[in-house]
Design a protein around this motif. Structure first.
Motif, PDB file in Angstrom:
ATOM      1  N   THR A  25     -48.742 -36.939  53.801  1.00 49.99           N
ATOM      2  CA  THR A  25     -49.676 -36.065  53.092  1.00 49.99           C
ATOM      3  C   THR A  25     -49.016 -34.722  52.806  1.00 49.99           C
ATOM      4  N   ALA A  26     -49.607 -34.001  51.849  1.00 53.49           N
ATOM      5  CA  ALA A  26     -49.166 -32.650  51.508  1.00 53.49           C
ATOM      6  C   ALA A  26     -50.377 -31.740  51.423  1.00 53.49           C
ATOM      7  N   THR A  27     -50.271 -30.540  52.002  1.00 54.31           N
ATOM      8  CA  THR A  27     -51.360 -29.561  51.956  1.00 54.31           C
ATOM      9  C   THR A  27     -50.791 -28.197  51.581  1.00 54.31           C
ATOM     10  N   PHE A  36     -36.744 -38.713  55.505  1.00 57.42           N
ATOM     11  CA  PHE A  36     -36.389 -37.898  54.348  1.00 57.42           C
ATOM     12  C   PHE A  36     -37.627 -37.711  53.482  1.00 57.42           C
ATOM     13  N   LEU A  37     -37.820 -36.484  52.998  1.00 58.69           N
ATOM     14  CA  LEU A  37     -38.791 -36.226  51.942  1.00 58.69           C
ATOM     15  C   LEU A  37     -38.039 -36.347  50.622  1.00 58.69           C
ATOM     16  N   LEU A  38     -38.459 -37.301  49.800  1.00 56.86           N
ATOM     17  CA  LEU A  38     -37.818 -37.531  48.512  1.00 56.86           C
ATOM     18  C   LEU A  38     -38.658 -36.954  47.396  1.00 56.86           C
ATOM     19  N   MET A  39     -38.037 -36.176  46.524  1.00 62.38           N
ATOM     20  CA  MET A  39     -38.689 -35.605  45.357  1.00 62.38           C
ATOM     21  C   MET A  39     -38.266 -36.438  44.161  1.00 62.38           C
ATOM     22  N   MET A  40     -39.221 -37.088  43.503  1.00 63.57           N
ATOM     23  CA  MET A  40     -38.909 -38.198  42.615  1.00 63.57           C
ATOM     24  C   MET A  40     -39.620 -38.088  41.272  1.00 63.57           C
ATOM     25  N   VAL A  47     -46.474 -39.983  49.003  1.00 63.90           N
ATOM     26  CA  VAL A  47     -47.225 -38.870  49.584  1.00 63.90           C
ATOM     27  C   VAL A  47     -48.499 -38.625  48.789  1.00 63.90           C
ATOM     28  N   SER A  48     -49.607 -38.411  49.489  1.00 63.73           N
ATOM     29  CA  SER A  48     -50.884 -38.072  48.852  1.00 63.73           C
ATOM     30  C   SER A  48     -51.203 -36.594  49.081  1.00 63.73           C
ATOM     31  N   GLY A  49     -52.195 -36.090  48.342  1.00 62.76           N
ATOM     32  CA  GLY A  49     -52.637 -34.711  48.499  1.00 62.76           C
ATOM     33  C   GLY A  49     -51.962 -33.717  47.587  1.00 62.76           C
ATOM     34  N   PRO A  61     -39.069 -32.862  39.538  1.00 66.75           N
ATOM     35  CA  PRO A  61     -39.705 -34.054  40.087  1.00 66.75           C
ATOM     36  C   PRO A  61     -41.223 -33.902  40.091  1.00 66.75           C
ATOM     37  N   ASP A  62     -41.940 -35.007  40.005  1.00 68.63           N
ATOM     38  CA  ASP A  62     -43.401 -34.930  39.971  1.00 68.63           C
ATOM     39  C   ASP A  62     -44.070 -35.912  40.938  1.00 68.63           C
ATOM     40  N   LYS A  63     -43.260 -36.606  41.754  1.00 71.35           N
ATOM     41  CA  LYS A  63     -43.785 -37.497  42.781  1.00 71.35           C
ATOM     42  C   LYS A  63     -42.998 -37.256  44.066  1.00 71.35           C
ATOM     43  N   PHE A  64     -43.650 -37.516  45.205  1.00 70.46           N
ATOM     44  CA  PHE A  64     -42.997 -37.310  46.488  1.00 70.46           C
ATOM     45  C   PHE A  64     -43.207 -38.535  47.368  1.00 70.46           C
ATOM     46  N   ALA A  65     -42.215 -38.804  48.214  1.00 68.24           N
ATOM     47  CA  ALA A  65     -42.318 -39.942  49.118  1.00 68.24           C
ATOM     48  C   ALA A  65     -41.604 -39.621  50.428  1.00 68.24           C
ATOM     49  N   ILE A  66     -41.984 -40.335  51.484  1.00 69.00           N
ATOM     50  CA  ILE A  66     -41.301 -40.271  52.773  1.00 69.00           C
ATOM     51  C   ILE A  66     -40.535 -41.579  52.949  1.00 69.00           C
ATOM     52  N   ALA A  67     -39.239 -41.460  53.163  1.00 68.56           N
ATOM     53  CA  ALA A  67     -38.402 -42.637  53.414  1.00 68.56           C
ATOM     54  C   ALA A  67     -37.721 -42.460  54.761  1.00 68.56           C
ATOM     55  N   ASN A  68     -37.788 -43.490  55.603  1.00 67.04           N
ATOM     56  CA  ASN A  68     -37.100 -43.463  56.887  1.00 67.04           C
ATOM     57  C   ASN A  68     -35.876 -44.366  56.799  1.00 67.04           C
TER      58      ASN A  68
END
Length: 427
Positions: free
Chosen positions: A402-404, A320-324, A351-353, A335-342
């Motif tokens: 990562t995000a691009t 899951f891509l979480l918008m946090m 997430v960086s970038g 949201p202003d942070k993102f994470a990957i949760a399995n």
């Protein structure tokens, strides 16, 4: 599956195998399947001038694009203008639905398909009630008009057929009785699960989403297409599933359901006042059941340092891509942070970038993933110098976390939605 036999050195073996294979082919084998031809599709991107969005005026523009990658730039004059701001979007069965949020008033629904050139072609338009929860279900778009006033007991549902492009069914749910606690049940989203509809809801005592019950989660289970209420799935290990206009329930490839308790409820309705005492967490409903799996609980508060989940995008294979955000907000805004949760191995990675200053993220559940377990696309408006606005579709990589930046929209616009629409071939 077609079985290939190797030739042996003995004539008898050859004959025996030949006879067996011939009989087997005559009696049991199936024709070779035709090669699968990938569906041709385009992406429909909704954008609106930033100040129009802030002031609540102006209109969305719809763009089509073959790709969401970095080489694509959408010019403002290419957009197809919609009649009004605050629109929501859904795609199903080769159709694209543009639904006006009428803020309590009836709203216009426009239906499009894509022609052979991948351009939007308007098929129909009609009026319906303001919808605050909707989803494709079978060959329909199912929509809920939530009651906002606890004195108004009933919320209404509507079905729009993707075949006839007409409203083919409607009904009411007594959402005061459904809540059963003196408040009003408010559906946050809808999700088809087999031949049922799961409808997560929170309860509220006023139209600012104040509640005396911020520490419980509920999912109403309806049969489909009758929309008869079968039961309510309840839990108190986390707060409500999702939030206002926010989808936090998904079905994975195995048929299991994962729901995110966001714990964004407040007792007095103030959007910046946290009252839920429960952690943000994933819960699980196993395939074919209508109960939470009590052995499963993925505590996101623990692994994120008590950040909140505002939105999610399922990427496939349990990712899951979480918008946090670290800041509580009842409406799950920006949201202003993102994470990957399995959810399978309960891993979590920031997430960086991403840009340092994120101004807006494409809304609700209108983002895109090919469900390959790796990739997701989200529209982000940001600033690099604190003054000018840039808007791009960012590509997220689950493995690298990562995000691009990819596709870009010209001008001072924000992306509100990204949908993939298949091009239906005639004949």
């Amino acid at each position: 599956m077609k079985v290939k036999f190797k030739i042996g050195s003995l004539l008898s073996a050859i004959i025996a195998l030949f006879v067996f294979a011939s009989c087997d082919k005559d009696n049991n084998s199936e024709p070779e399947p035709e090669p699968t031809v990938p569906e041709e599709s385009r992406f429909v991107i909704a954008a609106i001038p930033y100040m129009s969005y802030i002031l609540g005026n102006g209109a969305d523009l719809l763009y089509t694009a073959e790709s969401l990658d970095a080489s694509v730039i959408l010019a403002e004059e290419q957009g197809v203008e919609q009649d009004g701001t605050y629109r929501n979007y859904a795609s199903s069965n080769g159709l694209f639905f543009s639904l006006l949020f009428g803020q309590g008033n009836p709203g216009a629904v426009a239906v499009y398909n894509l022609n052979a050139k991948g351009e939007l072609n308007k098929l129909s338009s009609f009026q319906t009630e303001t919808m605050t929860a909707f989803a494709p279900v079978g060959d329909d778009i199912l929509m809920f008009k939530n009651s906002w006033n606890p004195a108004q007991e009933y919320s209404s549902w509507y079905k729009v057929s993707t075949g006839s492009l007409e409203i083919t069914g409607r009904g009411d749910v007594n959402t005061t009785r459904l809540a059963g606690n003196g408040e009003l049940a408010h559906f946050s989203s809808l999700q088809q699960v087999g031949d049922k509809v799961f409808a997560p809801y929170f309860t509220m005592k006023d139209n600012f989403f104040g509640t005396e019950y911020p520490d419980s989660s509920w999912i109403a289970v309806f049969s489909y297409p009758s929309m008869q209420l079968e039961k309510v799935i309840k839990d108190d290990r986390t707060g409500a599933i999702g939030a206002y206009f926010t989808d936090c329930i998904e079905v994975d490839e195995k048929g299991d359901v994962y729901a995110i308790g966001t714990s964004l409820g407040t007792s007095n309705g103030a959007s910046n006042n946290k009252n839920s005492t429960k952690p943000v967490a994933f819960m699980k409903i196993n395939q074919g059941t209508t109960e939470y799996d009590k052995s499963y609980f993925f505590n996101i508060s623990d692994v994120s340092g008590n950040a909140y989940v505002f939105r999610q995008l399922y990427l496939g294979k349990g990712n899951f891509l979480l918008m946090m955000s670290e800041n509580h907000n009842t409406y799950a805004n920006n949201p202003d942070k993102f994470a990957i949760a399995n959810v399978y191995d309960k891993t979590f990675k920031w997430v960086s970038g991403l840009p340092a200053q994120i101004i807006h993220v494409s809304e609700y559940s209108s983002n895109y993933s090919p469900l390959d377990g790796e990739t997701g696309y989200v529209g982000i408006t940001y600033s690099e110098d604190g003054n000018s606005l840039l808007t791009s579709v960012f590509k997220f990589d689950a493995t690298r976390a990562t995000a691009t930046p990819g596709l870009r929209v010209e001008g001072q616009n924000i992306i509100t939605a990204i949908n993939r629409v298949t091009i239906k071939k005639e004949g």
